[in-house]
Write an enzyme that holds these catalytic residues in place. Structure first.
Site, PDB file in Angstrom:
ATOM      1  N   GLY A  15       0.715  -1.085  -0.116  1.00  0.00           N
ATOM      2  CA  GLY A  15       0.000  -0.186   0.030  1.00  0.00           C
ATOM      3  C   GLY A  15       0.873   1.324   0.136  1.00  0.00           C
ATOM      4  N   ARG A  76       1.283  -4.882  -6.242  1.00  0.00           N
ATOM      5  CA  ARG A  76       1.180  -6.342  -5.320  1.00  0.00           C
ATOM      6  C   ARG A  76       1.651  -7.634  -6.358  1.00  0.00           C
ATOM      7  NH1 ARG A  76      -2.852  -3.520  -1.848  1.00  0.00           N
ATOM      8  NH2 ARG A  76      -1.323  -3.554   0.100  1.00  0.00           N
ATOM      9  N   ASP A 107       4.451  -4.504   6.269  1.00  0.00           N
ATOM     10  CA  ASP A 107       4.790  -5.858   6.845  1.00  0.00           C
ATOM     11  C   ASP A 107       4.870  -7.032   5.825  1.00  0.00           C
ATOM     12  OD1 ASP A 107       2.183  -6.000   6.883  1.00  0.00           O
ATOM     13  OD2 ASP A 107       2.178  -6.600   8.915  1.00  0.00           O
ATOM     14  N   THR A 130       3.553   3.083   5.755  1.00  0.00           N
ATOM     15  CA  THR A 130       2.127   2.530   5.963  1.00  0.00           C
ATOM     16  C   THR A 130       1.441   3.681   6.826  1.00  0.00           C
ATOM     17  OG1 THR A 130       0.412   0.994   6.677  1.00  0.00           O
ATOM     18  CG2 THR A 130       2.634   1.061   7.566  1.00  0.00           C
ATOM     19  N   ASP A 132      -1.142   3.208   8.621  1.00  0.00           N
ATOM     20  CA  ASP A 132      -1.832   2.509   9.696  1.00  0.00           C
ATOM     21  C   ASP A 132      -1.081   2.571  10.977  1.00  0.00           C
ATOM     22  OD1 ASP A 132      -4.125   1.847   8.364  1.00  0.00           O
ATOM     23  OD2 ASP A 132      -3.201  -0.360   7.746  1.00  0.00           O
ATOM     24  N   ASP A 134       1.263   0.294  12.209  1.00  0.00           N
ATOM     25  CA  ASP A 134       0.778  -0.741  12.790  1.00  0.00           C
ATOM     26  C   ASP A 134       2.181  -1.747  12.762  1.00  0.00           C
ATOM     27  OD1 ASP A 134       0.759  -1.353  10.038  1.00  0.00           O
ATOM     28  OD2 ASP A 134      -1.193  -2.578  10.112  1.00  0.00           O
ATOM     29  N   ARG A 176      -7.759  -1.857   9.920  1.00  0.00           N
ATOM     30  CA  ARG A 176      -8.313  -3.226  10.284  1.00  0.00           C
ATOM     31  C   ARG A 176      -7.939  -3.854  11.449  1.00  0.00           C
ATOM     32  NH1 ARG A 176      -7.658  -3.796   4.840  1.00  0.00           N
ATOM     33  NH2 ARG A 176      -9.710  -3.366   3.663  1.00  0.00           N
TER      34      ARG A 176
HETATM   35  P1  ADP Z   1       2.217  -4.078   2.507  1.00  0.00           P
HETATM   36  O1  ADP Z   1       3.755  -4.293   2.415  1.00  0.00           O
HETATM   37  O2  ADP Z   1       1.494  -2.730   2.250  1.00  0.00           O
HETATM   38  O3  ADP Z   1       1.991  -4.909   3.960  1.00  0.00           O
HETATM   39  P2  ADP Z   1       1.193  -6.293   0.918  1.00  0.00           P
HETATM   40  O4  ADP Z   1       0.913  -7.481   2.233  1.00  0.00           O
HETATM   41  O5  ADP Z   1       0.373  -6.629  -0.355  1.00  0.00           O
HETATM   42  O6  ADP Z   1       1.627  -5.049   1.568  1.00  0.00           O
HETATM   43  O7  ADP Z   1       2.819  -7.176   0.293  1.00  0.00           O
HETATM   44  C1  ADP Z   1       3.377  -6.558  -0.665  1.00  0.00           C
HETATM   45  C2  ADP Z   1       4.079  -7.412  -1.433  1.00  0.00           C
HETATM   46  O8  ADP Z   1       5.074  -8.108  -0.606  1.00  0.00           O
HETATM   47  C3  ADP Z   1       3.359  -8.512  -2.102  1.00  0.00           C
HETATM   48  O9  ADP Z   1       2.669  -8.260  -3.203  1.00  0.00           O
HETATM   49  C4  ADP Z   1       4.337  -9.536  -2.165  1.00  0.00           C
HETATM   50  O10 ADP Z   1       4.849  -9.152  -3.514  1.00  0.00           O
HETATM   51  C5  ADP Z   1       5.200  -9.367  -1.287  1.00  0.00           C
HETATM   52  N1  ADP Z   1       4.992 -10.422  -0.258  1.00  0.00           N
HETATM   53  C6  ADP Z   1       4.150 -10.488   0.748  1.00  0.00           C
HETATM   54  N2  ADP Z   1       4.227 -11.403   1.663  1.00  0.00           N
HETATM   55  C7  ADP Z   1       5.030 -12.276   1.012  1.00  0.00           C
HETATM   56  C8  ADP Z   1       5.720 -13.831   1.411  1.00  0.00           C
HETATM   57  N3  ADP Z   1       5.094 -14.255   2.339  1.00  0.00           N
HETATM   58  N4  ADP Z   1       6.637 -14.096   0.309  1.00  0.00           N
HETATM   59  C9  ADP Z   1       7.118 -13.407  -0.517  1.00  0.00           C
HETATM   60  N5  ADP Z   1       6.579 -12.151  -0.982  1.00  0.00           N
HETATM   61  C10 ADP Z   1       5.607 -11.526  -0.062  1.00  0.00           C
END
Ligand code: ADP
Length: 325
Positions: A15, A76, A107, A130, A132, A134, A176
């Site tokens: 995000g 993503r 995260d 982020t 949030d 968090d 959330r």
């Molecule tokens: P944020 O970083 O805002 O929490 P996301 O949860 O969408 O956002 O994670 C961003 C990107 O990080 C994902 O689209 C993916 O490419 C990568 N990612 C997230 N979790 C994993 C994982 N368990 N293994 C490998 N890549 C991951």
């Protein structure tokens, strides 16, 4: 002996948040200061897989400190979750002689960074971006302060219309799993009640409290509701329950939505992003890896990515007490 770092890649992932551009700018400029090359990677991890790289210098980041969103774009990326995707990403980094990676994100992005670092012993460092707030290991994440200002400004406007009628407004804000935005913006905007995921107020207590304030002569009220509040009902259901039981008020709902993510970063976020960007580059050059930059007690800190992901950023109980008073 760790490999000498000559070229650093930077990407924004997950995000978006206001302040990401200011952080990219700081990374690029800190690289220039330390005479290290810098490469921008577009579309987050997708750009690593697609080889979507561009050399950056101080001129590439002119006039972006004040811009919301991210000039590097974010995405993503499902492929990065697979070993094959990460292998391609690693090959592309080697091909471009990139020695280390700065990942600005949340995260999820840090989980990806940590897995990548473990698989290839590739130096990575995270910057928490982020709205949030968090993430464990930092008092503030990039974008949080800006989002608070956005929400407070919007609620101030809602208050104008609420007080012109006998209106009770339920304002839903992002969060959330964490109530940082709701609690802080709720206090800042003078909300009557604040519903957060960390505390279960219960619909009946909310109703009693609103009844008391109506009896005391309050003709309009604002209730701030975090997306993940614990009543088990969404903001429309909560509003409808209160409306049925408290007919004095006209009840309205306002969902803030994605506007909370946009806008020019506040001065606080710009300064924080700049400090974090510089600290990330200097930490990499100092041989650090697999850590996230944070701010604690006004000082730049480093926290293992694993702790940042697994730890829980706690809500400030003193703020809850203040909001109740
Ligand atoms: P944020 O970083 O805002 O929490 P996301 O949860 O969408 O956002 O994670 C961003 C990107 O990080 C994902 O689209 C993916 O490419 C990568 N990612 C997230 N979790 C994993 C994982 N368990 N293994 C490998 N890549 C991951």
């Amino acid at each position: 002996m760790p490999k000498k770092i000559n070229k650093i890649g930077v990407l924004t992932s997950g995000g978006d948040a206001p302040g990401m551009n200011a952080a990219v700018r700081a990374v690029v400029r800190a690289c220039a200061f330390h005479k290290v090359e810098c490469v921008g990677i577009f579309q987050g991890y997708q750009g690593l897989i697609d080889d979507n790289f561009k050399a950056m210098n101080a001129r590439s980041v002119n006039n972006i400190i004040n811009k919301g969103g991210t000039i590097l774009k974010s995405a993503r990326c499902l492929e990065f979750r697979t070993p094959e995707g990460r292998k391609t990403a690693h090959e592309n980094l080697l091909k471009s002689n990139i020695d280390a990676l700065v990942v600005i994100g949340g995260d999820g992005s840090f989980t990806g960074a940590m897995i990548f670092q473990k698989e290839f012993s590739f130096p990575v460092i995270g910057i928490p971006g982020t709205i949030d707030n968090d993430i464990y290991g930092t008092r503030y994440t990039l974008g949080f302060d800006t989002a608070l200002n956005t929400v407070v400004e919007a609620i101030d406007k809602i208050r104008d219309t609420a007080s012109s009628h006998n209106r009770l407004f339920f304002v839903e804000v992002m969060g959330r799993d964490a109530g940082h935005i709701a609690l802080n913006a709720g206090i800042g905007a003078g909300a009557e009640e604040i519903l957060i995921p960390e505390e279960n107020m219960g619909l009946d207590r909310l109703l009693e409290s609103l009844k008391r304030s109506e009896k005391s002569g309050k003709s309009s009220s604002i209730v701030v509701v975090a997306e993940g509040d614990k009543t088990g009902k969404n903001v429309f259901e909560i509003a409808s329950y209160i409306e049925q039981n408290l007919p004095y008020y006209e009840v309205r709902v306002s969902v803030m939505g994605h506007m909370q993510r946009g806008g020019a970063p506040s001065c606080f976020d710009r300064v924080l992003a700049t400090r974090m960007g510089v600290h990330a580059v200097e930490s990499i050059l100092d041989g650090k890896s697999n850590v996230m930059v944070g701010i604690i007690d006004e000082e730049m800190t480093l926290c293992p990515l694993e702790n940042a992901i697994k730890g829980k950023s706690k809500i400030n109980n003193k703020l809850i007490r203040v909001s109740e008073i």
